[in-house]
Design an enzyme around this catalytic site. Structure first.
Site, PDB file in Angstrom:
ATOM      1  N   SER A 172      14.032   8.646   9.316  1.00 11.98           N
ATOM      2  CA  SER A 172      13.192   7.574   8.782  1.00 11.98           C
ATOM      3  C   SER A 172      11.995   7.993   7.953  1.00 11.98           C
ATOM      4  CB  SER A 172      12.719   6.673   9.911  1.00 11.98           C
ATOM      5  OG  SER A 172      12.076   5.566   9.388  1.00 11.98           O
ATOM      6  N   SER A 208      13.774   3.936   8.198  1.00 13.92           N
ATOM      7  CA  SER A 208      13.054   2.687   8.328  1.00 13.92           C
ATOM      8  C   SER A 208      11.660   2.706   7.714  1.00 13.92           C
ATOM      9  CB  SER A 208      12.931   2.336   9.816  1.00 13.92           C
ATOM     10  OG  SER A 208      12.177   3.315  10.506  1.00 13.92           O
ATOM     11  N   LYS A 222       2.955   2.517   8.013  1.00 17.20           N
ATOM     12  CA  LYS A 222       4.162   1.795   8.380  1.00 17.20           C
ATOM     13  C   LYS A 222       3.806   0.692   9.379  1.00 17.20           C
ATOM     14  CE  LYS A 222       8.800   2.925  10.167  1.00 17.20           C
ATOM     15  NZ  LYS A 222       9.648   4.046  10.637  1.00 17.20           N
TER      16      LYS A 222
END
Length: 581
Positions: free
Chosen positions: A261, A211, A134
């Site tokens: 997330s 996210s 990420k």
């Protein structure tokens, strides 16, 4: 002479152009079909790969691939090239990458192959394994924007690189890319003014979540075999009103939610992921919004195609003793005895589960409810006991989490946006407003009150968990909870409204695994026309369900254990998945 500052638009455009240049022309597909013409691209991507590339990227777990690398049956260069090819096409299809490291990855692969030829052995336990990360993980030679235009052009160095990244590299892993995130991370859809929106590979008309949506999308298309995301609180992401702060009640639909997330994107895209408890894995030098905010701390965790790979990489990281460098990591080596205890209880059919079907705020859509029932039936058919789960109201945790991340009134986010002049994307503006002042600024006393509320809620939740001993055949409290990951299987862009089913476990800091279960079936998961909603939010989300639109979308559940029970939750989640077949 005054030099005119470049516009945020030109900076973002320059970054997009740089990413495009890093996609090898020879690996790109000539024409990308529209989402309307081809929503599901999980099979489409296969048509552009050679049989050898398909075998490498599809037919092995991370551990199995490592076995071939260790045995010399595959070279690191072969494996890296295959995943770089697949990641290139994945980005063309769903817009999932924020940093492309293919040249560095191939150079490192050649170094590893030279080492293997010279020494006849791998350089470490992750020798040649391609890994994606990420965007918030700092990698030397890359930018870490978190979707902020203002944070571009700051290139990471060896000194600023995240502890986890150094550890992975030291074990022989090859970092091939970083993946897209929403601006600031604080949204449940992956969108920003730099890379843009990341769609769902199983249906590009829908969201991949947030996210960690870019990471989930890449993994779902098998452009990576293993990745790392983070899990904390990402707020409501839809044009839906909410009160300003310090709410009470959750009956009107004017209530933003947070937390999911890793788990929510995993469930939306059909993969697995672990949200560990705070202090189990190292967060040292991982970028974040609102740094220093620790009332409900963010955690990092692995994402992948099977639970055994999650366990494997967590063990390897823990074996590096991160507590010696990161003071927030608890000195807690991997506890094989806990796994063994689970296996013994499994053999004796003595595992007991609690099932949460409805959190009292938003009713799950028909395919989510079916996934829960399918899981319960599989567990009971395997001989396990399942009881109903009726804990303290989850709406209390939702209020705590929202108040936690609204406490600064959005100052941190808006000041960062103002540095470049970029506007917030809609998925961020819905919670924090178009401009500073949308939310009030709380006092330190308000924050202390929130922290006390969280502690009180954690105490009451554990009291309830312990009380389930009176309800089970074994006379022991339940071992794990089965719960929806989300009331929906995905959502159209800008329609994500709620993920309170996950946020509660951020507040409680429980160890949680996302497990894929099934897919939406329009023939089974029919629309219920006469549903009576409990409030405006429930009604709005219920109306989003369309069996034809969502047909074929993955559906997952959560397996939840108590705090710092990563060994236990992974072992139990693996058994849950096995019972599901």
């Amino acid at each position: 002479m005054t030099v005119e500052k470049p516009s945020w638009q030109s900076i973002a455009e320059r970054k997009r152009a740089a990413l495009q240049e890093l996609l090898p022309v020879s690996l790109q597909i000539e024409s990308v079909p529209s989402a309307d013409n081809l929503p599901n691209v999980t099979g489409f991507i296969q048509t552009f790969l050679s049989p050898a590339e398909l075998d490498i990227t599809e037919n092995h777990s991370a551990e199995a691939l490592l076995s071939k690398l260790t045995a010399g049956e595959l070279t690191a260069t072969e494996v890296t090239k295959a995943f770089c090819h697949r990641a290139t096409i994945a980005h063309q299809l769903v817009n999932c990458l924020s940093e492309i490291l293919f040249p560095q990855a191939l150079s490192r692969a050649e170094e590893l192959d030279d080492y293997y030829r010279t020494h006849g052995k791998p350089i470490g336990p992750l020798h040649g394994l391609p890994i994606s990360l990420k965007d918030q993980f700092r990698v030397e030679g890359t930018e870490t924007s978190l979707g902020y235009v203002a944070w571009l052009d700051a290139v990471e160095t060896q000194e600023t690189e995240s502890w986890l990244v150094k550890a992975l590299k030291g074990m022989g892993a090859i970092i091939i890319a970083k993946t897209n995130v929403p601006s600031s991370l604080m949204a449940i859809e992956t969108n920003n003014n730099i890379v843009g929106y990341t769609t769902n590979p199983h249906n590009r008309l829908l969201s991949s979540g947030g996210s960690s949506g870019g990471e989930a999308a890449l993994l779902s298309l098998r452009g990576s075999i293993l990745g790392f995301g983070s899990d904390l609180g990402q707020f409501l992401s839809a044009a839906y009103s909410h009160p300003r702060v310090h709410h009470s009640g959750a009956d009107s639909g004017t209530f933003p939610q947070a937390g999911a997330s890793i788990r929510l994107p995993c469930s939306f895209t059909g993969i697995s992921g672990l949200k560990p408890s705070h202090g189990r894995l190292p967060y040292l030098k991982v970028a974040n919004s609102m740094e220093g905010h620790e009332t409900v701390p963010s955690v990092i965790g692995p994402m992948g195609h099977n639970i055994s790979d999650l366990r494997f990489v967590v063990q390897k990281v823990i074996e590096h003793s991160p507590w010696l460098t990161d003071p927030k990591v608890i000195h807690l080596p991997w506890r094989s005895e806990i796994e063994n205890e689970v296996h013994e209880r499994k053999a004796a059919k003595r595992l007991t589960f609690g099932v949460l079907r409805h959190d009292g705020v938003v009713k799950p859509h028909p395919p989510v409810a079916r996934a829960i029932e399918q899981t319960v039936h599989a567990l009971e058919a395997a001989g396990y006991e399942v009881i109903e789960w009726s804990p303290p109201p989850h709406s209390e945790a939702f209020h705590i989490l929202w108040n936690t991340f609204a406490v600064d009134g959005g100052i941190d986010i808006h000041r960062t946006l103002q540095q470049s002049g970029e506007p917030p994307v809609p998925q961020l503006a819905v919670s924090y407003g178009e401009n500073l002042g949308h939310l009030p600024v709380s006092t330190v006393n308000d924050l202390w009150k929130i922290q006390q509320q969280r502690y009180d809620y954690q105490v009451r939740y554990l009291e309830y968990w312990n009380s389930t001993a009176a309800c089970t055949r074994s006379g022991q409290p339940v071992d794990a909870i089965i719960a929806p990951t989300s009331p929906t299987t995905a959502y159209r862009p800008s329609e994500g409204m709620y993920f309170g089913y996950t946020g509660v476990y951020n507040v409680l800091d429980f160890s949680t695994v996302a497990v894929p279960v099934t897919k939406v079936d329009r023939a089974q998961d029919i629309q219920v026309e006469d549903y009576s909603p409990s409030g405006d939010l429930d009604a709005a989300i219920w109306k989003q369900y369309n069996p034809d639109l969502f047909h074929g979308s993955p559906v997952g559940v959560q397996v939840i254990c108590r705090r710092l029970e990563e060994e236990k939750v992974l072992a139990i989640a693996e058994e849950v998945q096995a019972t599901l077949g």
